[in-house]
Scaffold this motif. Structure first.
Motif, PDB file in Angstrom:
ATOM      1  N   PRO A   1      -1.466 -17.271  -0.843  1.00 40.88           N
ATOM      2  CA  PRO A   1      -0.160 -17.513  -0.216  1.00 40.88           C
ATOM      3  C   PRO A   1       0.986 -16.829  -0.961  1.00 40.88           C
ATOM      4  CG  PRO A   1      -1.436 -19.535  -0.248  1.00 40.88           C
ATOM      5  CD  PRO A   1      -2.217 -18.530  -1.042  1.00 40.88           C
ATOM      6  N   MET A   2       0.914 -16.789  -2.298  1.00 42.91           N
ATOM      7  CA  MET A   2       1.969 -16.142  -3.071  1.00 42.91           C
ATOM      8  C   MET A   2       1.960 -14.631  -2.852  1.00 42.91           C
ATOM      9  SD  MET A   2       2.724 -16.390  -7.181  1.00 42.91           S
ATOM     10  CE  MET A   2       2.866 -18.178  -7.040  1.00 42.91           C
ATOM     11  N   GLU A   3       0.755 -14.052  -2.812  1.00 37.51           N
ATOM     12  CA  GLU A   3       0.650 -12.606  -2.571  1.00 37.51           C
ATOM     13  C   GLU A   3       1.118 -12.255  -1.164  1.00 37.51           C
ATOM     14  OE1 GLU A   3      -3.123 -11.513  -5.488  1.00 37.51           O
ATOM     15  OE2 GLU A   3      -3.478 -12.253  -3.453  1.00 37.51           O
ATOM     16  N   ARG A   4       0.771 -13.102  -0.205  1.00 34.52           N
ATOM     17  CA  ARG A   4       1.223 -12.861   1.169  1.00 34.52           C
ATOM     18  C   ARG A   4       2.752 -12.861   1.246  1.00 34.52           C
ATOM     19  NH1 ARG A   4      -0.443 -16.090   6.772  1.00 34.52           N
ATOM     20  NH2 ARG A   4       1.167 -15.133   8.058  1.00 34.52           N
TER      21      ARG A   4
ATOM     22  N   ILE B   1      -7.097 -10.978   7.042  1.00 33.85           N
ATOM     23  CA  ILE B   1      -6.527 -10.662   5.734  1.00 33.85           C
ATOM     24  C   ILE B   1      -6.209 -11.924   4.935  1.00 33.85           C
ATOM     25  CG2 ILE B   1      -4.118 -10.559   6.505  1.00 33.85           C
ATOM     26  CD1 ILE B   1      -3.871  -8.070   4.617  1.00 33.85           C
ATOM     27  N   ASP B   2      -6.095 -13.065   5.607  1.00 29.46           N
ATOM     28  CA  ASP B   2      -5.828 -14.310   4.887  1.00 29.46           C
ATOM     29  C   ASP B   2      -6.976 -14.692   3.961  1.00 29.46           C
ATOM     30  OD1 ASP B   2      -3.289 -14.744   5.904  1.00 29.46           O
ATOM     31  OD2 ASP B   2      -4.054 -15.757   7.697  1.00 29.46           O
ATOM     32  N   GLU B   3      -8.137 -14.096   4.180  1.00 34.43           N
ATOM     33  CA  GLU B   3      -9.266 -14.340   3.281  1.00 34.43           C
ATOM     34  C   GLU B   3      -9.148 -13.515   1.995  1.00 34.43           C
ATOM     35  OE1 GLU B   3     -12.709 -13.389   5.543  1.00 34.43           O
ATOM     36  OE2 GLU B   3     -12.623 -15.217   6.788  1.00 34.43           O
ATOM     37  N   VAL B   4      -8.210 -12.576   1.967  1.00 34.96           N
ATOM     38  CA  VAL B   4      -8.092 -11.639   0.848  1.00 34.96           C
ATOM     39  C   VAL B   4      -6.925 -11.984  -0.063  1.00 34.96           C
ATOM     40  CG1 VAL B   4      -7.709  -9.209   0.240  1.00 34.96           C
ATOM     41  CG2 VAL B   4      -9.188  -9.802   2.173  1.00 34.96           C
ATOM     42  N   TRP B   5      -5.787 -12.373   0.520  1.00 37.37           N
ATOM     43  CA  TRP B   5      -4.615 -12.619  -0.311  1.00 37.37           C
ATOM     44  C   TRP B   5      -4.329 -14.102  -0.446  1.00 37.37           C
ATOM     45  CZ3 TRP B   5      -0.623  -9.636   3.185  1.00 37.37           C
ATOM     46  CH2 TRP B   5      -0.486 -10.270   4.422  1.00 37.37           C
TER      47      TRP B   5
ATOM     48  N   ARG C   1      -2.257  -6.270  15.123  1.00 36.61           N
ATOM     49  CA  ARG C   1      -2.340  -7.048  13.876  1.00 36.61           C
ATOM     50  C   ARG C   1      -3.563  -6.657  13.064  1.00 36.61           C
ATOM     51  NH1 ARG C   1      -0.138 -11.237  17.224  1.00 36.61           N
ATOM     52  NH2 ARG C   1      -2.245 -11.980  17.739  1.00 36.61           N
ATOM     53  N   TYR C   2      -4.656  -6.378  13.757  1.00 36.91           N
ATOM     54  CA  TYR C   2      -5.875  -5.937  13.077  1.00 36.91           C
ATOM     55  C   TYR C   2      -5.639  -4.591  12.389  1.00 36.91           C
ATOM     56  CZ  TYR C   2     -10.552  -3.822  12.756  1.00 36.91           C
ATOM     57  OH  TYR C   2     -11.682  -3.166  12.320  1.00 36.91           O
ATOM     58  N   LEU C   3      -5.058  -3.632  13.101  1.00 39.00           N
ATOM     59  CA  LEU C   3      -4.792  -2.312  12.522  1.00 39.00           C
ATOM     60  C   LEU C   3      -3.814  -2.401  11.353  1.00 39.00           C
ATOM     61  CD1 LEU C   3      -4.412  -0.151  15.766  1.00 39.00           C
ATOM     62  CD2 LEU C   3      -6.435  -0.384  14.310  1.00 39.00           C
ATOM     63  N   ALA C   4      -2.858  -3.315  11.441  1.00 42.60           N
ATOM     64  CA  ALA C   4      -1.832  -3.441  10.402  1.00 42.60           C
ATOM     65  C   ALA C   4      -2.390  -3.939   9.081  1.00 42.60           C
ATOM     66  CB  ALA C   4      -0.727  -4.381  10.882  1.00 42.60           C
ATOM     67  N   SER C   5      -3.586  -4.492   9.083  1.00 39.16           N
ATOM     68  CA  SER C   5      -4.153  -5.005   7.828  1.00 39.16           C
ATOM     69  C   SER C   5      -4.351  -3.890   6.802  1.00 39.16           C
ATOM     70  CB  SER C   5      -5.466  -5.747   8.091  1.00 39.16           C
ATOM     71  OG  SER C   5      -6.443  -4.886   8.649  1.00 39.16           O
ATOM     72  N   SER C   6      -4.568  -2.651   7.242  1.00 38.94           N
ATOM     73  CA  SER C   6      -4.695  -1.532   6.294  1.00 38.94           C
ATOM     74  C   SER C   6      -3.397  -1.345   5.509  1.00 38.94           C
ATOM     75  CB  SER C   6      -5.038  -0.239   7.036  1.00 38.94           C
ATOM     76  OG  SER C   6      -6.309  -0.320   7.634  1.00 38.94           O
ATOM     77  N   HIS C   7      -2.276  -1.403   6.215  1.00 37.34           N
ATOM     78  CA  HIS C   7      -0.967  -1.267   5.572  1.00 37.34           C
ATOM     79  C   HIS C   7      -0.701  -2.446   4.635  1.00 37.34           C
ATOM     80  CE1 HIS C   7       3.579  -0.225   6.253  1.00 37.34           C
ATOM     81  NE2 HIS C   7       3.165   0.048   5.036  1.00 37.34           N
ATOM     82  N   GLN C   8      -1.037  -3.630   5.084  1.00 39.05           N
ATOM     83  CA  GLN C   8      -0.837  -4.817   4.252  1.00 39.05           C
ATOM     84  C   GLN C   8      -1.700  -4.762   2.995  1.00 39.05           C
ATOM     85  OE1 GLN C   8      -1.867  -7.395   7.482  1.00 39.05           O
ATOM     86  NE2 GLN C   8       0.253  -7.990   7.893  1.00 39.05           N
ATOM     87  N   LEU C   9      -2.934  -4.295   3.131  1.00 42.13           N
ATOM     88  CA  LEU C   9      -3.809  -4.151   1.967  1.00 42.13           C
ATOM     89  C   LEU C   9      -3.251  -3.132   0.980  1.00 42.13           C
ATOM     90  CD1 LEU C   9      -7.318  -4.198   3.696  1.00 42.13           C
ATOM     91  CD2 LEU C   9      -6.464  -5.889   2.049  1.00 42.13           C
ATOM     92  N   GLN C  10      -2.636  -2.062   1.501  1.00 42.49           N
ATOM     93  CA  GLN C  10      -2.035  -1.058   0.630  1.00 42.49           C
ATOM     94  C   GLN C  10      -0.951  -1.683  -0.247  1.00 42.49           C
ATOM     95  OE1 GLN C  10       0.451   2.064   2.455  1.00 42.49           O
ATOM     96  NE2 GLN C  10      -0.721   3.552   1.277  1.00 42.49           N
ATOM     97  N   PHE C  11      -0.072  -2.475   0.357  1.00 39.86           N
ATOM     98  CA  PHE C  11       0.990  -3.121  -0.411  1.00 39.86           C
ATOM     99  C   PHE C  11       0.431  -4.180  -1.349  1.00 39.86           C
ATOM    100  CE2 PHE C  11       3.954  -0.804   1.997  1.00 39.86           C
ATOM    101  CZ  PHE C  11       5.224  -1.003   1.471  1.00 39.86           C
ATOM    102  N   LEU C  12      -0.602  -4.890  -0.904  1.00 39.71           N
ATOM    103  CA  LEU C  12      -1.226  -5.887  -1.768  1.00 39.71           C
ATOM    104  C   LEU C  12      -1.829  -5.233  -3.003  1.00 39.71           C
ATOM    105  CD1 LEU C  12      -2.233  -8.781  -2.331  1.00 39.71           C
ATOM    106  CD2 LEU C  12      -4.242  -8.236  -0.911  1.00 39.71           C
TER     107      LEU C  12
ATOM    108  N   PRO D   1      -9.856   0.561   5.278  1.00 40.52           N
ATOM    109  CA  PRO D   1     -10.066   0.264   6.695  1.00 40.52           C
ATOM    110  C   PRO D   1      -9.552  -1.126   7.042  1.00 40.52           C
ATOM    111  CG  PRO D   1     -12.133   0.157   5.482  1.00 40.52           C
ATOM    112  CD  PRO D   1     -11.116   0.711   4.542  1.00 40.52           C
ATOM    113  N   PRO D   2      -9.202  -1.354   8.289  1.00 40.57           N
ATOM    114  CA  PRO D   2      -8.688  -2.677   8.673  1.00 40.57           C
ATOM    115  C   PRO D   2      -9.762  -3.748   8.564  1.00 40.57           C
ATOM    116  CG  PRO D   2      -9.046  -1.299  10.611  1.00 40.57           C
ATOM    117  CD  PRO D   2      -9.263  -0.417   9.425  1.00 40.57           C
TER     118      PRO D   2
END
Length: 338
Positions: free
Chosen positions: A275-278, A269-273, A241-252, A264-265
């Motif tokens: 609820p609507m963006e998530r 990530i909940d501190e960044v996006w 889940r930690y590593l996947a944050s890089s991919h999630q940030l890319q889409f965000l 970087p991971p």
């Protein structure tokens, strides 16, 4: 490992989609070195093919000159199939693609795949910079596919010949994230690959459309469908889940209209996006097609998706910031193979 040591997962081959990511703090040169290392590793681990995708004007993806990079990867490996996932055909003169892939097939016989997409792989301004005109677009895609097939034919109809290219057996795949290419691939009896790794909601309908309407051809006697899957694998669910944050940030960042390198991971990530963006990101990165977790979690996810799609092959993308973590993710998948 020889050619006949291809491994399978639940009796189907697994392949690799590499987006040649440019990580924050790095550059294209380093990205290409990492793509070579990844290709060499997955070849040894028994993966079937290694595809690269055409994108433009994106600082985090280095594979814009897709044919050139395919040649580089094929030259650094021994037997794994190398191809495009895909070439965005409306961006190019069809003859040029026929000559490029005719050259690749002549250099690396029996190892080249030509996957074709109908989207620009860029914004309108970039599409204009590539083509100098927007007169050619996605609606011309069927005509361009016909032209390509003619250039590769032993006895082309066209007065213009693709040299090299004419008479070469280069598998053509149609790629899609909607029903258009599914319908066209069925009509023409071609291989079909669906982008379920970012368009999960349309996967099952597109595959059904392709199979129900498939017409046998000289190329293919029965339908053959490959589906895309994101896999972020690690020793534990928590680390994955930690590593996947890089991919999630890319889409965000794409959603926000921000052009960035692969980030970087991060720990939370909940501190960044918001609820609507998530919700928007998770609509594209659906848990059924973005499998994040330990070996057991990944195994269950791949089995469930194959059962749901009855895919003939799966192609795996792993947008992971550090090369060693990306290699380990694919190694874990390889360990699940026969």
């Amino acid at each position: 490992m020889s050619k006949n040591q291809l491994k399978t997962f639940n009796n189907i081959p697994l392949s690799v989609l590499d987006l040649a990511p440019i990580a924050e703090g790095s550059d294209a040169s380093q990205s290409f070195k990492e793509s070579v290392e990844l290709a060499q590793h997955v070849e040894r681990w028994g993966f079937n093919r290694f595809w690269l995708a055409e994108h433009h004007n994106m600082p985090g993806i280095a594979s814009s000159a897709t044919s050139v990079l395919i040649s580089h990867i094929a030259g650094k490996t021994n037997h794994i199939r190398v191809g495009s996932g895909g070439v965005m055909l409306p961006n190019h003169a069809t003859l040029v693609i026929a000559e490029q892939f005719g050259t690749l097939e002549s250099l690396f016989p029996g190892r080249i795949d030509l996957g074709l997409g109908r989207a620009p792989g860029s914004d309108q301004a970039t599409a204009y910079a590539l083509r100098r005109t927007l007169n050619m677009g996605p609606n011309d895609f069927p005509m361009q596919v016909n032209e390509l097939q003619d250039y590769f034919a032993k006895e082309p109809v066209s007065r213009v010949k693709a040299v090299p290219g004419q008479g070469l057996d280069i598998p053509i795949w149609l790629l899609g994230s909607s029903d258009f290419s599914a319908r066209l691939a069925a009509q023409k009896g071609l291989y079909f690959s669906f982008a379920s790794h970012f368009a999960p909601a349309y996967t099952i309908p597109a595959l059904k459309l392709y199979r129900d309407n498939f017409q046998a051809s000289e190329t293919l006697q029965k339908p053959y469908a490959m589906v895309g899957v994101n896999v972020i694998a690690a020793e534990t669910d928590e680390k994955a889940r930690y590593l996947a944050s890089s991919h999630q940030l890319q889409f965000l960042n794409i959603r926000k209209g921000l052009a960035t390198k692969l980030q970087p991971p991060i720990d939370n990530i909940d501190e960044v996006w918001s609820p609507m963006e998530r919700a928007a990101v998770e609509q594209s990165l659906d848990p059924r097609t973005t499998i994040i977790g330990s070996p057991d979690t990944v195994k269950r996810g791949l089995e469930a998706f194959q059962e749901a799609t009855e895919a003939d092959e799966m192609i795996i993308s792993s947008q992971i910031y550090h090369l060693e973590d990306r290699l380990r993710s694919y190694e874990i998948v390889a360990e699940l193979m026969d």
